[in-house]
Design a protein around this motif. Structure first.
Motif, PDB file in Angstrom:
ATOM      1  N   ARG A 104       0.765  -1.387  -0.252  1.00  0.00           N
ATOM      2  CA  ARG A 104       0.428   0.083   0.344  1.00  0.00           C
ATOM      3  C   ARG A 104       0.730   1.266   0.134  1.00  0.00           C
ATOM      4  N   ILE A 105       1.807   1.449   0.713  1.00  0.00           N
ATOM      5  CA  ILE A 105       2.516   2.386   0.869  1.00  0.00           C
ATOM      6  C   ILE A 105       3.179   2.817  -0.372  1.00  0.00           C
ATOM      7  N   ILE A 106       3.713   1.414  -1.135  1.00  0.00           N
ATOM      8  CA  ILE A 106       4.637   2.104  -2.363  1.00  0.00           C
ATOM      9  C   ILE A 106       3.849   2.188  -3.100  1.00  0.00           C
ATOM     10  N   SER A 107       2.746   1.398  -3.420  1.00  0.00           N
ATOM     11  CA  SER A 107       1.616   2.440  -4.520  1.00  0.00           C
ATOM     12  C   SER A 107       0.951   3.281  -4.527  1.00  0.00           C
ATOM     13  N   GLU A 108       0.973   3.454  -2.961  1.00  0.00           N
ATOM     14  CA  GLU A 108       0.202   5.143  -3.069  1.00  0.00           C
ATOM     15  C   GLU A 108       1.003   6.121  -3.552  1.00  0.00           C
ATOM     16  N   GLY A 109       2.487   5.860  -3.674  1.00  0.00           N
ATOM     17  CA  GLY A 109       3.234   6.423  -3.624  1.00  0.00           C
ATOM     18  C   GLY A 109       3.796   7.185  -5.109  1.00  0.00           C
ATOM     19  N   VAL A 110       3.788   5.885  -6.117  1.00  0.00           N
ATOM     20  CA  VAL A 110       3.800   5.913  -7.743  1.00  0.00           C
ATOM     21  C   VAL A 110       2.424   6.467  -8.058  1.00  0.00           C
ATOM     22  N   PRO A 111       2.999   7.429  -9.356  1.00  0.00           N
ATOM     23  CA  PRO A 111       1.896   7.830 -10.727  1.00  0.00           C
ATOM     24  C   PRO A 111       1.330   7.454 -11.035  1.00  0.00           C
ATOM     25  N   GLN A 112       1.463   6.035 -11.692  1.00  0.00           N
ATOM     26  CA  GLN A 112       0.694   4.842 -11.912  1.00  0.00           C
ATOM     27  C   GLN A 112      -0.473   4.617 -10.808  1.00  0.00           C
ATOM     28  N   LYS A 113      -1.680   3.400 -11.458  1.00  0.00           N
ATOM     29  CA  LYS A 113      -2.832   3.278 -11.186  1.00  0.00           C
ATOM     30  C   LYS A 113      -2.167   1.904 -11.389  1.00  0.00           C
ATOM     31  N   ILE A 114      -2.758   1.685  -9.736  1.00  0.00           N
ATOM     32  CA  ILE A 114      -2.744   0.558  -9.691  1.00  0.00           C
ATOM     33  C   ILE A 114      -4.307   0.372  -8.761  1.00  0.00           C
ATOM     34  N   PHE A 115      -4.548  -1.522  -9.084  1.00  0.00           N
ATOM     35  CA  PHE A 115      -5.366  -2.437  -8.574  1.00  0.00           C
ATOM     36  C   PHE A 115      -5.185  -3.350  -8.114  1.00  0.00           C
ATOM     37  N   ARG A 116      -6.017  -4.307  -7.528  1.00  0.00           N
ATOM     38  CA  ARG A 116      -6.073  -5.508  -7.235  1.00  0.00           C
ATOM     39  C   ARG A 116      -7.195  -6.166  -7.761  1.00  0.00           C
ATOM     40  N   THR A 117      -7.558  -7.790  -8.061  1.00  0.00           N
ATOM     41  CA  THR A 117      -8.854  -8.120  -8.406  1.00  0.00           C
ATOM     42  C   THR A 117      -8.499  -9.107  -7.624  1.00  0.00           C
ATOM     43  N   ASP A 118     -10.000 -10.303  -7.014  1.00  0.00           N
ATOM     44  CA  ASP A 118      -9.469 -11.007  -6.302  1.00  0.00           C
ATOM     45  C   ASP A 118      -9.847 -11.937  -7.570  1.00  0.00           C
ATOM     46  N   SER A 119     -10.197 -14.095  -7.527  1.00  0.00           N
ATOM     47  CA  SER A 119     -10.170 -15.050  -8.490  1.00  0.00           C
ATOM     48  C   SER A 119     -11.322 -13.953  -9.066  1.00  0.00           C
ATOM     49  N   ALA A 120     -12.238 -13.996  -8.877  1.00  0.00           N
ATOM     50  CA  ALA A 120     -13.783 -13.513  -9.658  1.00  0.00           C
ATOM     51  C   ALA A 120     -14.336 -12.625 -10.731  1.00  0.00           C
ATOM     52  N   GLY A 121     -13.121 -11.507 -10.639  1.00  0.00           N
ATOM     53  CA  GLY A 121     -12.249 -10.146 -11.554  1.00  0.00           C
ATOM     54  C   GLY A 121     -12.996  -8.996 -10.678  1.00  0.00           C
ATOM     55  N   ASN A 122     -13.197  -9.373  -9.390  1.00  0.00           N
ATOM     56  CA  ASN A 122     -13.893  -7.803  -8.361  1.00  0.00           C
ATOM     57  C   ASN A 122     -13.080  -7.485  -7.864  1.00  0.00           C
ATOM     58  N   GLY A 123     -12.861  -6.463  -8.325  1.00  0.00           N
ATOM     59  CA  GLY A 123     -11.691  -5.016  -7.599  1.00  0.00           C
ATOM     60  C   GLY A 123     -11.830  -4.998  -6.372  1.00  0.00           C
TER      61      GLY A 123
END
Length: 265
Positions: A218-237
């Motif tokens: 979380r710390i790394i992803s919030e500090g970069v300009p890129q848009k980052i996301f994760r999903t579960d096995s069903a494709g839900n964010g």
């Protein structure tokens, strides 16, 4: 000794005697076992489990007690307790020295190899000379005035993974055959508790590691300009960083409620 008198007639009287010490010892052993099982049931970490065990056994059933386990292929002293605390550190150093030397002739190794209880109701100089011919170990043990010893293997899933040593060093106090069942039951329950506690601690450690890894992500992803996301096995964010909020012009809460598939190429 208790006695009973039975008068059959004026000419014949029968006197029955029995040694109640055996019954008293069995009753005492059963009380200690029940107490130990009850206390061990609440143990949730290795240290508290061992503390509970030692406080119950020493000095009620033993003057001196050690718990050894196999760890990384070597015999390791897990815990030791002696009713005479000034002697505890000396005894611990000696025990660790024996374990580190991997002395296959030691009594604990002997018990672990054959998987049977090693029982000596009366420790004699001749016996010490037999098992400690070098003299150094024999002289060291003599200062503790050991009178009786029981070494019991600990099993888990039908495999030996340690041993418990019970020692009496008070004059006139010796172990008896009827004590062996108690010690085997204790070793069984102690082995189960230690293994269960180990599994609990292992699971807790994995949870902490996972939480640490997630927090680092979380710390790394919030500090970069890129848009980052994760999903579960069903494709839900299941995670979006703050950059999605600025990109879409709406709150993250609403982002979670809709699909981002149209924005993903």
């Amino acid at each position: 000794v208790s006695s009973s008198v039975l008068t059959l007639n004026p000419n014949y009287t029968c006197v029955f005697k029995r040694n109640v010490e055996v019954f008293q010892r069995k009753a005492h052993n059963l009380r200690v076992l029940n107490h130990a099982i009850k206390e061990l049931a609440f143990a949730r970490d290795t240290e508290s489990a061992l503390d509970k065990i030692l406080k119950i056994i020493v000095p009620s059933l033993a003057s001196w007690m050690t718990i050894d386990i196999f760890r990384n292929g070597k015999l390791t002293l897990l815990k030791m307790e002696h009713e005479n605390n000034p002697k505890l550190s000396v005894a611990e150093d000696y025990k660790r020295q024996i374990n580190s030397a991997e002395d296959e002739t030691s009594l604990v190794y002997h018990t672990l190899h054959n998987g049977k209880v090693w029982f000596v109701p009366h420790v004699t100089d001749e016996l010490l000379e037999k098992y400690y011919p070098d003299g150094e170990g024999r002289e060291f043990l003599k200062q503790f005035n050991i009178s009786s010893v029981v070494i019991v293997p600990m099993y888990y899933n039908e495999k030996i993974y340690g041993a418990i040593t019970f020692i009496q060093n008070q004059q006139g106090r010796h172990y008896h055959e009827e004590d062996l069942t108690l010690f085997q039951n204790l070793a069984h329950h102690i082995g189960l508790v230690l293994e269960n506690v180990r599994l609990i601690e292992e699971a807790q450690r994995e949870i902490r590691q996972r939480q640490t890894a997630e927090e680092s992500f979380r710390i790394i992803s919030e500090g970069v300009p890129q848009k980052i996301f994760r999903t579960d096995s069903a494709g839900n964010g299941i995670y979006y960083n703050q950059q999605w909020e600025g990109f879409l012009g709406r709150s993250l809460r609403s982002v979670y409620e809709t699909t981002l598939l149209p924005y993903i190429h």
